[in-house]
Design an enzyme around this catalytic site. Structure first.
Site, PDB file in Angstrom:
ATOM      1  N   ASP A 455       0.089   0.572   2.836  1.00 49.21           N
ATOM      2  CA  ASP A 455      -0.503   1.898   2.690  1.00 49.21           C
ATOM      3  C   ASP A 455       0.172   2.695   1.575  1.00 49.21           C
ATOM      4  O   ASP A 455       1.384   2.601   1.373  1.00 49.21           O
ATOM      5  CB  ASP A 455      -0.359   2.643   4.027  1.00 49.21           C
ATOM      6  N   GLU A 506      -3.009  -0.843  -1.064  1.00 50.34           N
ATOM      7  CA  GLU A 506      -3.882   0.321  -1.226  1.00 50.34           C
ATOM      8  C   GLU A 506      -3.251   1.152  -2.346  1.00 50.34           C
ATOM      9  O   GLU A 506      -2.334   1.936  -2.114  1.00 50.34           O
ATOM     10  CB  GLU A 506      -3.977   1.150   0.066  1.00 50.34           C
TER      11      GLU A 506
END
Length: 771
Positions: A455, A506
């Site tokens: 993330d 990401e």
């Protein structure tokens, strides 16, 4: 030999005296002569050695549980010239009497020394023993002594951690139920160890000691601040925390950073995890995984939030329901939003406090193992979101762990992420990097996770990310070199130790080389989310079809960089929350047009080079935004509009799985051949997707709301072309503009010598294969 209840200082150094004699009194000459003769004939008994004395202040520190080396005083210690005697000290405040019971049953009475510290001596050598304690009122308790055990953390562990290279950190740190060697036998208990470099003292509080930490002060093992204690008799499922004396003299309570189980929020305690009893049955899956390249295989990902997919299901119940759903929908992989423990459900798991603890909201760690094992045996890969970029400021967590910055960077220009209300890890610290690298390996090894989606990578690699006051690097730039090095390390180590897994970034910027190998200068990820494709295409598809012809470039721009990285095309949870609207809600027009546009959009997503990801609920077009505190609107499937969307996504997945041309050369420009990319007038795109063996599928997309009859489409070869899927099929809720068998003729079109006359539905897609 003196009595065990008598101090050696009480013995007269001259030995036994004659009855009636007074020390210092005058004796008769005869008596003196007799004494002199006796003295020459007898050997005077040697005085017994005295145990080393302990300063009062140190005894008081032991009593209060603020001694940094309690094992150096408490427990058993040889003394005397040859160490022939044993001094045995224990902490038993308010006790009436205390005795040590040796392994052969011998009792050694202890006397109160000071501040609740009791002392006894014996000459039976080092031995296993228990402590028998009697209190006023007649209560007597027998317990083992944690201060008679050698450290459970070895020199090799300390060295590897000091070097930042302990790849199985979770097997040493945290709380572990185990057998530990005493003096003559093994004893069951729990070994605790924690890193708190600035602490003056650390003690353990828990359900097993009535949350009285003074009973269980830990010892500091090394200069880096590793603390350890083995507590015999303590087993699994007990709750605990560490109580830490900060440099400022304040006691603070902290959950274990390496706890492998935790209380269910809002409770914040760590839980001693039971050693895993799960018997894995996914050997075949793991062997196949290790021998394949997942980045070039079929990858159709169903992203879900485990707590709200069907609220009320635990890990084991989720296995049954989810596998049945995947069997029907034919996705290839599941991606779970973070499953590590987090206190606030509204963070969706992205503000983690228990990096090594699967959330207990859904069950035990073995229950999660069961879920993943079942998914593997059913043929589905498992990806999990992993959050090494930041952590919350909750007082019981990693924040200011020992009263000072430990896991976070001390300079707020690097260590504070104000927008998210979180701290940022100190990526330049070797022990912090070790904590994170080992955490990635923990999920891959202990839970057989097939991939980690990392993330917020952009927030890690740029020092100025979402900051106005930031600290430049040594070259004056914005790149966070230490974070970049950490990402390279975690990727290279994960791929080396677990072949066949995926590391997915990401990353929302154009940082170069995200998916290039580390030895080529890249970050070493296997895949990267294509955020540009997502933004451009969502903006395009939201426009009324009559205006799309003037925005054709938004549709085709992604092909400029489609092979610059190895991409995943995500429609994730972030696109359907916080006022962004659902995918169905983003589409223009009435409900029929919305559904047609959505089926068209998914067709384009599955046809475009790159892997696919779709967030739960969007596979059937849920009109409402997702909320973590409620389930999906499954009742909508009674409506043909939404059941038709769901049926179409299922058909896309079935076509995708059986058509290597749609995934085998995703990361190779030779996997796509344009048929028509510039037909802005009709808002139409058409191309061939190819596989390594020369197989092909034609993909045609009409983004206008007008059907095209007898559209001449160039194809690379003659013969019959079958329509294998059409988004306008009535079984999906379409208008029925479909094609029968198409036979190519020698009529040139789109630069091809052959072509077929095609009906292309409004707001529709068709896929053709040569028979």
């Amino acid at each position: 030999m003196t009595s065990q209840n008598t101090s050696p200082h009480d013995a007269d150094p001259r030995g036994p005296q004659p009855e009636g004699a007074l020390p210092g009194a005058a004796a008769s000459d005869a008596a003196a002569a007799a004494d002199a003769t006796e003295a020459t004939d007898a050997v005077q008994p040697a005085a017994e050695p005295t145990p080393p004395s302990i300063p009062d202040a140190e005894l008081q520190a032991l009593a209060e549980g603020r001694h940094s080396g309690p094992h150096g005083v408490l427990g058993q210690h040889p003394y005397g010239e040859d160490g022939e005697r044993i001094a045995l000290r224990v902490r038993r405040p308010l006790a009436k009497s205390v005795a040590a019971v040796l392994s052969d049953g011998t009792r050694v009475e202890l006397e109160h020394e000071a501040h609740g510290i009791w002392l006894g001596t014996h000459d039976r050598g080092l031995d296993d023993y228990a402590i028998e304690t009697a209190y006023e009122g007649g209560e007597t308790f027998v317990a083992d002594d944690p201060y008679r055990f050698i450290p459970t953390v070895g020199e090799t562990d300390l060295y590897l951690f000091g070097e930042g290279r302990h790849e199985q950190l979770w097997k040493t740190f945290g709380a572990h139920v185990r057998e530990h060697w005493g003096t003559n036998a093994f004893f069951e208990g729990t070994a605790f160890s924690v890193w708190a470099p600035h602490a003056q003292a650390v003690r353990i509080i828990g359900s097993f000691n009535d949350w009285d930490g003074a009973q269980h002060a830990m010892r500091r093992l090394d200069g880096r601040g590793v603390w350890e204690l083995f507590i015999p008799g303590v087993g699994a499922h007990e709750t605990y925390k560490y109580q830490i004396l900060t440099p400022s003299g304040e006691w603070i309570d902290k959950a274990d950073p390496l706890a492998r189980h935790a209380e269910t929020p809002p409770q914040t305690g760590s839980v001693i995890a039971r050693p895993s009893e799960h018997e894995w049955g996914d050997d075949e899956w793991l062997a196949k995984r290790a021998s394949s390249n997942p980045h070039n295989g079929p990858l159709s990902i169903y992203e879900l939030h485990a707590m709200s997919w069907q609220p009320g299901l635990d890990y084991r119940e989720l296995a049954d329901e989810l596998i049945a759903y995947l069997d029907d929908m034919q996705f290839t992989h599941v991606e779970f939003m973070p499953l590590a423990e987090h206190p606030f459900g509204g963070s969706w798991g992205y503000q983690v406090t228990g990096y090594y603890a699967p959330t207990s909201r859904l069950g035990s760690p073995d229950d999660l193992r069961y879920l993943i094992d079942r998914l593997h045996r059913a043929g589905y890969g498992v990806i999990m979101d992993w959050v090494p970029g930041h952590f919350p400021k909750d007082s019981f967590g990693l924040a200011r762990f020992d009263g000072e910055p430990v896991y976070e960077h001390g300079d707020p220009r690097l260590g504070d992420q104000a927008d998210w209300g979180t701290y940022v890890f100190n990526f330049g610290d070797s022990q912090v990097r070790n904590f994170l690298v080992a955490n990635a390996l923990y999920w891959l090894e202990e839970f057989h996770i097939d991939g980690l989606r990392v993330d917020a990578v952009a927030s890690m690699i740029y020092r100025d990310y979402s900051r106005t006051d930031w600290l430049p690097n040594v070259d004056g730039g914005r790149e966070y070199y230490e974070a970049i090095d950490f990402l390279k390390e975690v990727n290279a180590t994960s791929y080396k130790l677990h072949p066949g897994i995926m590391m997915v970034a990401e990353e929302s910027t154009s940082f170069p080389g995200v998916t290039k190998p580390t030895d080529w200068g890249g970050l070493g990820f296997g895949l990267k989310w294509n955020m540009g494709w997502m933004n451009d295409n969502l903006r395009y598809i939201a426009k009324d079809p009559i205006y799309r012809r003037w925005h054709h470039g938004e549709l085709t721009f992604s092909y400029v960089y489609a092979w610059s990285e190895q991409f995943v095309l995500p429609i994730s949870h972030d696109e359907v929350v916080h006022g962004k609207g659902s995918m169905f809600g983003k589409m223009p027009g009435d409900d029929w047009q919305k559904a047609a546009n959505l089926r068209l959009f998914y067709s384009y997503q599955w046809g475009h080079p790159g892997k696919q990801l779709l967030f739960m609920g969007q596979e059937f077009g849920q009109p409402g935004e997702w909320r973590e505190d409620r389930g999906l609107d499954w009742w909508l499937l009674e409506n043909p509009t939404f059941s038709g969307i769901r049926g179409y996504v299922k058909a896309l997945n079935e076509l995708y799985r059986e058509t290597p041309a749609l995934w085998e050369l995703d990361h190779d420009p030779s996997g796509l051949q344009w048929i028509s990319g510039d037909d802005a007038e009709h808002s139409l795109l058409a191309f061939l997707r190819r596989d390594a063996q020369g197989g092909a599928i034609a993909c045609v997309f009409n983004f206008s709301n007008e059907p095209l009859e007898d559209y001449r489409l160039g194809v690379p070869s003659g013969g019959a072309w079958n329509e294998v899927l059409n988004s306008d099929d009535t079984r999906f809720g379409g208008s029925g503009v479909v094609n029968g068998e198409l036979v190519a003729s020698a009529e040139p079109a789109h630069g091809q010598s052959q072509s077929v006359a095609l009906r292309i539905p409004p707001l529709g897609a068709t896929f053709l294969k040569r028979r």
